[in-house]
Enzyme design. Structure first.
Site, PDB file in Angstrom:
ATOM      1  N   CYS A  10      39.882  37.798  42.802  1.00 49.94           N
ATOM      2  CA  CYS A  10      39.476  38.816  43.779  1.00 49.94           C
ATOM      3  C   CYS A  10      40.316  38.699  45.051  1.00 49.94           C
ATOM      4  O   CYS A  10      41.486  39.085  45.048  1.00 49.94           O
ATOM      5  CB  CYS A  10      37.976  38.739  44.049  1.00 49.94           C
ATOM      6  SG  CYS A  10      37.329  40.258  44.809  1.00 49.94           S
ATOM      7  N   GLU A  30      34.472  34.095  37.063  1.00 49.32           N
ATOM      8  CA  GLU A  30      33.598  32.920  37.220  1.00 49.32           C
ATOM      9  C   GLU A  30      32.126  33.287  37.115  1.00 49.32           C
ATOM     10  O   GLU A  30      31.286  32.453  36.744  1.00 49.32           O
ATOM     11  CB  GLU A  30      33.883  32.209  38.548  1.00 49.32           C
ATOM     12  CG  GLU A  30      33.233  32.794  39.778  1.00 49.32           C
ATOM     13  CD  GLU A  30      33.837  34.113  40.258  1.00 49.32           C
ATOM     14  OE1 GLU A  30      33.274  34.729  41.174  1.00 49.32           O
ATOM     15  OE2 GLU A  30      34.891  34.521  39.717  1.00 49.32           O
ATOM     16  N   HIS A  90      35.731  39.161  38.927  1.00 52.46           N
ATOM     17  CA  HIS A  90      35.149  37.839  39.144  1.00 52.46           C
ATOM     18  C   HIS A  90      34.762  37.188  37.809  1.00 52.46           C
ATOM     19  O   HIS A  90      33.590  37.183  37.420  1.00 52.46           O
ATOM     20  CB  HIS A  90      33.912  37.935  40.047  1.00 52.46           C
ATOM     21  CG  HIS A  90      34.235  38.021  41.497  1.00 52.46           C
ATOM     22  ND1 HIS A  90      34.434  36.901  42.279  1.00 52.46           N
ATOM     23  CD2 HIS A  90      34.410  39.092  42.306  1.00 52.46           C
ATOM     24  CE1 HIS A  90      34.708  37.273  43.520  1.00 52.46           C
ATOM     25  NE2 HIS A  90      34.712  38.600  43.560  1.00 52.46           N
TER      26      HIS A  90
END
Length: 243
Positions: free
Chosen positions: A107, A213, A211
């Site tokens: 990001c 994660e 994102h």
């Protein structure tokens, strides 16, 4: 032997905490790396000692990058900025890049990579990119698919996912505009927004705009990004040990 992965942090609004979302830590650990948070030290521009400690660096999400770092004045839609964090991450990037260390940006991280290599950003895609679709949903869980991403064949990103098209989450209002030096775009959303970049050189330098994660637990395919990054970091560590 596990590689040590440096993880960039952010300052709280009161500047009392230098912290990071636990999803980054969990994803690196699940991929076989040892995550270590690198603190922000106000006024410090030399992070060589931290770069020397780690085998790879993950640049995390967060604040908008101050536009004067890429030669622009702010648009009114600009969100929160932190020049302290910008200077800290640019210094970390410079040290890691010069050592040919594996670098992964998420990001804000992809945007930091681009700016560090003399590229520019759309400060607000909704006001600056005609026909931009949704990229920052409200009241939506971070592990929900939101829009599609088209991946270019023959790239590291395509090797990781093994497909031309995936769906991702999305939580950003800025994006890459003019590419930085020695970078190539490797994924787009359907409205033309850059969703991933890689280096054109012989190094592991990868940035994604979404994102992953936040997706690894519910959608394990996204762990592949961290696994490849950790593997590259291990190879970097082993090269250093063998010298």
């Amino acid at each position: 032997m596990k590689p040590i992965i440096g993880v960039t942090t952010f300052l709280s609004e009161q500047s009392k905490y230098s912290s990071v979302n636990k999803n980054y830590i969990d994803s690196i650990y699940a991929a076989g790396g040892l995550p270590v948070n690198i603190p922000i030290i106000a006024g410090e521009t030399n992070y060589d000692a931290y770069v020397d400690m780690v085998d790879g660096i993950l640049f995390t999400g967060g604040n908008d990058i101050a536009p004067y770092f890429f030669g622009e004045n702010p648009v009114k839609q600009l969100h929160s900025m932190s020049s302290v964090r910008d200077e800290y991450e640019l210094a970390l990037f410079k040290g890691a890049y010069e050592k040919n260390m594996p670098i992964f940006g998420i990001c804000r991280g992809i945007q930091l990579i681009n700016v560090a290599l003399e590229g520019t950003l759309y400060q607000d895609i909704y006001s600056q990119v005609p026909g931009a679709l949704g990229h920052y949903p409200e009241h939506t869980a971070a592990d929900e698919f939101y829009h599609s991403v088209q991946i270019t064949g023959g790239t590291k990103l395509h090797e990781i996912f093994g497909t031309d098209r995936i769906f991702t989450n999305s939580f950003h209002h800025q994006s890459v505009k003019a590419l930085g030096k020695n970078l190539v775009t490797t994924a787009f959303s359907e409205d033309g927004i850059v969703e991933a970049v890689e280096s054109t050189e012989d190094r592991f330098l990868l940035g994604v705009q979404w994102h992953p994660e936040a997706m690894t637990n519910r959608h394990p395919m996204f762990l592949g990004l961290f696994t490849r990054f950790v593997q590259e970091s291990l190879a970097y560590k082993q090269r250093g040990v063998s010298v």
